[in-house]
Design a protein around this motif. Sequence first.
Motif, short mmCIF file in Angstrom:
data_model
loop_
_atom_site.label_atom_id
_atom_site.label_comp_id
_atom_site.label_asym_id
_atom_site.label_seq_id
_atom_site.Cartn_x
_atom_site.Cartn_y
_atom_site.Cartn_z
N GLU A 91 67.60 -10.59 28.72
CA GLU A 91 66.47 -11.42 28.28
C GLU A 91 65.42 -10.57 27.58
O GLU A 91 64.85 -10.98 26.57
N ALA A 123 66.73 -9.80 24.16
CA ALA A 123 66.63 -10.98 23.30
C ALA A 123 65.20 -11.15 22.79
O ALA A 123 64.97 -11.39 21.59
N ALA A 124 64.22 -11.01 23.69
CA ALA A 124 62.82 -11.14 23.30
C ALA A 124 62.42 -10.05 22.30
O ALA A 124 61.66 -10.30 21.35
N GLU A 162 63.84 -11.01 18.91
CA GLU A 162 63.10 -12.12 18.31
C GLU A 162 61.78 -11.64 17.69
O GLU A 162 61.32 -12.20 16.69
N ARG A 176 72.40 -17.41 25.40
CA ARG A 176 70.99 -17.19 25.03
C ARG A 176 70.87 -17.04 23.52
O ARG A 176 69.94 -17.56 22.89
N LEU A 177 71.83 -16.36 22.93
CA LEU A 177 71.78 -16.06 21.50
C LEU A 177 71.91 -17.33 20.67
O LEU A 177 71.13 -17.56 19.75
N ASN A 188 71.23 -20.28 21.33
CA ASN A 188 70.17 -21.28 21.51
C ASN A 188 68.83 -20.83 20.92
O ASN A 188 67.82 -21.50 21.09
N SER A 189 68.86 -19.69 20.21
CA SER A 189 67.67 -19.20 19.55
C SER A 189 67.94 -19.16 18.05
O SER A 189 68.80 -18.42 17.59
N SER A 190 67.19 -19.96 17.29
CA SER A 190 67.41 -19.98 15.84
C SER A 190 67.14 -18.61 15.22
O SER A 190 67.83 -18.19 14.29
N MET A 191 66.14 -17.90 15.76
CA MET A 191 65.83 -16.57 15.24
C MET A 191 67.00 -15.61 15.46
O MET A 191 67.37 -14.84 14.56
N LEU A 192 67.60 -15.64 16.64
CA LEU A 192 68.71 -14.73 16.94
C LEU A 192 69.97 -15.12 16.17
O LEU A 192 70.73 -14.25 15.74
#
Length: 419
Positions: free
Chosen positions: A203, A206-207, A210, A236-237, A239-243
Amino acid sequence: MSFYDDPIIDDNAKRSQESVHFVKGIFSEKNGFAYREENPDLGVDLDVELIVGGQGASSKKFPVQIKSAVAFRKIRSEEKSYISFNFKTSRLGYLAKRPPAYGIIALYDETEQQCYFDYVDEVVRRLDDHPSREGWREQDSVNILVPLQSLDKNVLPLLHEKFLKRHQNSDMLIKEHGQKFNITFLGPNADRSEVTLNQKDPEQVAAFLETYGNFLYNEAEYAILVHLLGLVNRSRLINSSMLVFLATITYTRTGNLIDANYYLRKARKMPELMQGESKALIEYSASRVEFMKGNIDHDYFLNEFRTNADQTENYYNKLHLKINMLFFELIKGMENGKLADDIEKQVTSLGQEIEAADVAEDEKQILRCHHADSQFHFAVRAEAALYREVSFKEAMGCPMPVAEIQRRGLDLHQLIEGA
């Protein structure tokens, strides 16, 4: 005026009030800013503080100098439109003494009821770079050029991000090197020698991506990006548009076609990515993947390049696409043994455009490095062609004049030195 006359509010005061009210409305708390009027006004009209996290006063500020006129004089310079405005050199110098943000100059057009702006450091850089402005710092006033970019709600996210990053980078420098100059750092993590990333915490990784992923991509740190993306949980990846966006452009750039295809499909299902600059980069990535898979030829790929370049508004990204287009033109010419007659002019012209580009210096340096690949490939190709021509003419008994060989050799040498 007599005892019985009312005080007169002069036109300059009215204009100043209208322009200040307009800019105050832009830098509202709702938009992520908190402003304070400078009193006394010694060269700055508003001191604007960045609101971080939606409600937190950050103490990170930048100055705003506002000027207004019934109508501004507009000119064309280097194929761009600007407002030319006479500005007190001392006031420009005062703004330049407000690091790390330096702030902005806002010009309010009363007739249009529209405000234009530019960053102080860009105004100064433009003056320093202009060959006829040498010695401008010693003048009482100078005509500054401000591009026709509107100060409105659409530009505020970019402005907020730019100034926040400047303050964060300044904090980082003071934290790392402040002790050498007897400057104490009291900001976040002040008791720690360095900011660390726990790579065992998906996590946290991921942050981090981002927040800093785009910076790593722009700095061509592909190995780091691939490594960090591999540490993030797949759920997690995706579900994040940025990632998803970051994974798409990174895996495309590194030639990982399987993962690039996977994230391309995910990206195209995210409406927030299929618009503006992100859409242009995703479509470019899709074309690149298809080209690497052999599904499309050079001509089709280059046509897609041109389409994406036409749809790209960000000048930095547009230059990146131009560099890539020229590079693939060179590769195509080398494969079929036929380069365009004006290819040398294209290489030189793009290099000149990069040097004149109105982008940050670190971005310009990245563009120079990428364009150097094209210069090098062309130089190698041209050197081989010159050698063949000299050898052929000698074999036919009509050798090329030494002066001509030297001239063309010098041109190649300069091109290679530039690369």
